[in-house]
Scaffold this motif. Structure first.
Motif, PDB file in Angstrom:
ATOM      1  N   THR A  31      49.540  37.535  53.583  1.00 53.38           N
ATOM      2  CA  THR A  31      49.604  38.446  52.434  1.00 53.38           C
ATOM      3  C   THR A  31      48.426  38.221  51.495  1.00 53.38           C
ATOM      4  OG1 THR A  31      52.005  38.615  52.550  1.00 53.38           O
ATOM      5  CG2 THR A  31      50.986  39.104  50.415  1.00 53.38           C
ATOM      6  N   GLU A  32      48.110  36.961  51.209  1.00 50.38           N
ATOM      7  CA  GLU A  32      46.965  36.666  50.336  1.00 50.38           C
ATOM      8  C   GLU A  32      45.663  37.150  50.971  1.00 50.38           C
ATOM      9  OE1 GLU A  32      48.530  32.658  48.060  1.00 50.38           O
ATOM     10  OE2 GLU A  32      47.840  32.485  50.130  1.00 50.38           O
ATOM     11  N   ALA A  33      45.515  36.962  52.272  1.00 46.02           N
ATOM     12  CA  ALA A  33      44.303  37.399  52.967  1.00 46.02           C
ATOM     13  C   ALA A  33      44.164  38.919  52.927  1.00 46.02           C
ATOM     14  CB  ALA A  33      44.312  36.898  54.411  1.00 46.02           C
ATOM     15  N   ILE A  34      45.271  39.626  53.125  1.00 48.33           N
ATOM     16  CA  ILE A  34      45.235  41.089  53.072  1.00 48.33           C
ATOM     17  C   ILE A  34      44.893  41.559  51.660  1.00 48.33           C
ATOM     18  CG2 ILE A  34      46.654  43.179  53.257  1.00 48.33           C
ATOM     19  CD1 ILE A  34      48.075  41.727  55.645  1.00 48.33           C
ATOM     20  N   ASN A  35      45.437  40.902  50.643  1.00 47.86           N
ATOM     21  CA  ASN A  35      45.101  41.263  49.264  1.00 47.86           C
ATOM     22  C   ASN A  35      43.622  41.043  48.974  1.00 47.86           C
ATOM     23  OD1 ASN A  35      47.313  42.327  47.653  1.00 47.86           O
ATOM     24  ND2 ASN A  35      48.355  40.423  48.183  1.00 47.86           N
ATOM     25  N   ILE A  36      43.051  39.971  49.494  1.00 45.34           N
ATOM     26  CA  ILE A  36      41.612  39.731  49.328  1.00 45.34           C
ATOM     27  C   ILE A  36      40.819  40.847  49.989  1.00 45.34           C
ATOM     28  CG2 ILE A  36      39.695  38.225  50.030  1.00 45.34           C
ATOM     29  CD1 ILE A  36      41.689  35.854  49.604  1.00 45.34           C
ATOM     30  N   PHE A  37      41.224  41.227  51.209  1.00 42.45           N
ATOM     31  CA  PHE A  37      40.561  42.324  51.918  1.00 42.45           C
ATOM     32  C   PHE A  37      40.612  43.617  51.097  1.00 42.45           C
ATOM     33  CE2 PHE A  37      41.040  46.095  54.578  1.00 42.45           C
ATOM     34  CZ  PHE A  37      39.833  46.099  55.246  1.00 42.45           C
ATOM     35  N   LYS A  40      38.295  43.366  48.007  1.00 40.79           N
ATOM     36  CA  LYS A  40      36.894  43.441  48.425  1.00 40.79           C
ATOM     37  C   LYS A  40      36.534  44.871  48.837  1.00 40.79           C
ATOM     38  CE  LYS A  40      32.928  41.518  49.496  1.00 40.79           C
ATOM     39  NZ  LYS A  40      31.972  41.148  48.472  1.00 40.79           N
ATOM     40  N   SER A  41      37.457  45.575  49.483  1.00 42.08           N
ATOM     41  CA  SER A  41      37.220  46.971  49.860  1.00 42.08           C
ATOM     42  C   SER A  41      36.980  47.828  48.630  1.00 42.08           C
ATOM     43  CB  SER A  41      38.420  47.518  50.642  1.00 42.08           C
ATOM     44  OG  SER A  41      38.574  46.853  51.866  1.00 42.08           O
ATOM     45  N   ILE A  42      37.753  47.582  47.575  1.00 38.72           N
ATOM     46  CA  ILE A  42      37.579  48.329  46.322  1.00 38.72           C
ATOM     47  C   ILE A  42      36.216  48.023  45.714  1.00 38.72           C
ATOM     48  CG2 ILE A  42      38.420  48.542  43.943  1.00 38.72           C
ATOM     49  CD1 ILE A  42      41.279  48.056  45.181  1.00 38.72           C
ATOM     50  N   LEU A  43      35.836  46.738  45.676  1.00 37.73           N
ATOM     51  CA  LEU A  43      34.532  46.367  45.122  1.00 37.73           C
ATOM     52  C   LEU A  43      33.377  46.992  45.896  1.00 37.73           C
ATOM     53  CD1 LEU A  43      35.124  42.563  44.368  1.00 37.73           C
ATOM     54  CD2 LEU A  43      34.803  44.405  42.694  1.00 37.73           C
ATOM     55  N   GLU A  44      33.515  47.067  47.217  1.00 40.64           N
ATOM     56  CA  GLU A  44      32.454  47.611  48.069  1.00 40.64           C
ATOM     57  C   GLU A  44      32.497  49.127  48.153  1.00 40.64           C
ATOM     58  OE1 GLU A  44      30.010  45.890  49.722  1.00 40.64           O
ATOM     59  OE2 GLU A  44      30.729  44.027  48.812  1.00 40.64           O
ATOM     60  N   GLY A  45      33.601  49.721  47.765  1.00 37.22           N
ATOM     61  CA  GLY A  45      33.740  51.171  47.875  1.00 37.22           C
ATOM     62  C   GLY A  45      33.997  51.622  49.302  1.00 37.22           C
ATOM     63  N   GLY A  46      34.560  50.763  50.104  1.00 35.31           N
ATOM     64  CA  GLY A  46      34.848  51.068  51.511  1.00 35.31           C
ATOM     65  C   GLY A  46      35.123  49.781  52.251  1.00 35.31           C
ATOM     66  N   LEU A  47      34.970  49.840  53.550  1.00 36.74           N
ATOM     67  CA  LEU A  47      35.175  48.616  54.338  1.00 36.74           C
ATOM     68  C   LEU A  47      34.167  47.549  53.937  1.00 36.74           C
ATOM     69  CD1 LEU A  47      35.833  50.127  57.880  1.00 36.74           C
ATOM     70  CD2 LEU A  47      37.471  48.967  56.417  1.00 36.74           C
ATOM     71  N   PRO A  48      34.602  46.303  53.792  1.00 36.90           N
ATOM     72  CA  PRO A  48      33.694  45.254  53.330  1.00 36.90           C
ATOM     73  C   PRO A  48      32.854  44.632  54.459  1.00 36.90           C
ATOM     74  CG  PRO A  48      35.908  44.390  53.475  1.00 36.90           C
ATOM     75  CD  PRO A  48      35.987  45.858  53.808  1.00 36.90           C
ATOM     76  N   PHE A  49      32.638  45.388  55.515  1.00 40.05           N
ATOM     77  CA  PHE A  49      31.805  44.932  56.626  1.00 40.05           C
ATOM     78  C   PHE A  49      31.296  46.158  57.376  1.00 40.05           C
ATOM     79  CE2 PHE A  49      36.330  44.638  57.687  1.00 40.05           C
ATOM     80  CZ  PHE A  49      36.426  45.578  58.702  1.00 40.05           C
ATOM     81  N   ASP A  50      30.245  45.974  58.161  1.00 39.21           N
ATOM     82  CA  ASP A  50      29.686  47.079  58.936  1.00 39.21           C
ATOM     83  C   ASP A  50      30.581  47.373  60.138  1.00 39.21           C
ATOM     84  OD1 ASP A  50      27.465  47.366  57.297  1.00 39.21           O
ATOM     85  OD2 ASP A  50      26.276  45.944  58.459  1.00 39.21           O
ATOM     86  N   VAL A  51      30.782  48.655  60.407  1.00 44.12           N
ATOM     87  CA  VAL A  51      31.540  49.083  61.585  1.00 44.12           C
ATOM     88  C   VAL A  51      30.541  49.641  62.588  1.00 44.12           C
ATOM     89  CG1 VAL A  51      33.348  50.609  62.432  1.00 44.12           C
ATOM     90  CG2 VAL A  51      33.550  49.608  60.151  1.00 44.12           C
ATOM     91  N   ARG A  52      30.621  49.146  63.793  1.00 39.51           N
ATOM     92  CA  ARG A  52      29.693  49.619  64.830  1.00 39.51           C
ATOM     93  C   ARG A  52      30.439  50.323  65.910  1.00 39.51           C
ATOM     94  NH1 ARG A  52      25.390  44.771  65.603  1.00 39.51           N
ATOM     95  NH2 ARG A  52      25.252  44.246  63.413  1.00 39.51           N
TER      96      ARG A  52
END
Length: 52
Positions: A31-37, A40-52
């Protein structure tokens, strides 16, 4: 007390167990890990990593 919302999701039991093990070794719950994700998604404005 802060208000909370629940998220219910389906995931492969093996994937859940492996993720819980990884995050447990880091001293956090899934749960804590999902909340961090999500934060971070909100801060980045999307996924917090590159999708290939």
């Amino acid at each position: 007390m802060a208000k909370i919302a629940s998220i219910s999701m389906r995931v492969n039991p093996r994937i859940k167990a492996e993720a819980e093990s990884i995050y447990g070794s880091l001293g956090m719950t899934l749960t804590e890990a999902i909340n961090i994700f999500l934060h971070k998604s909100i801060l980045e404005g999307g996924l917090p990593f590159d999708v290939r």
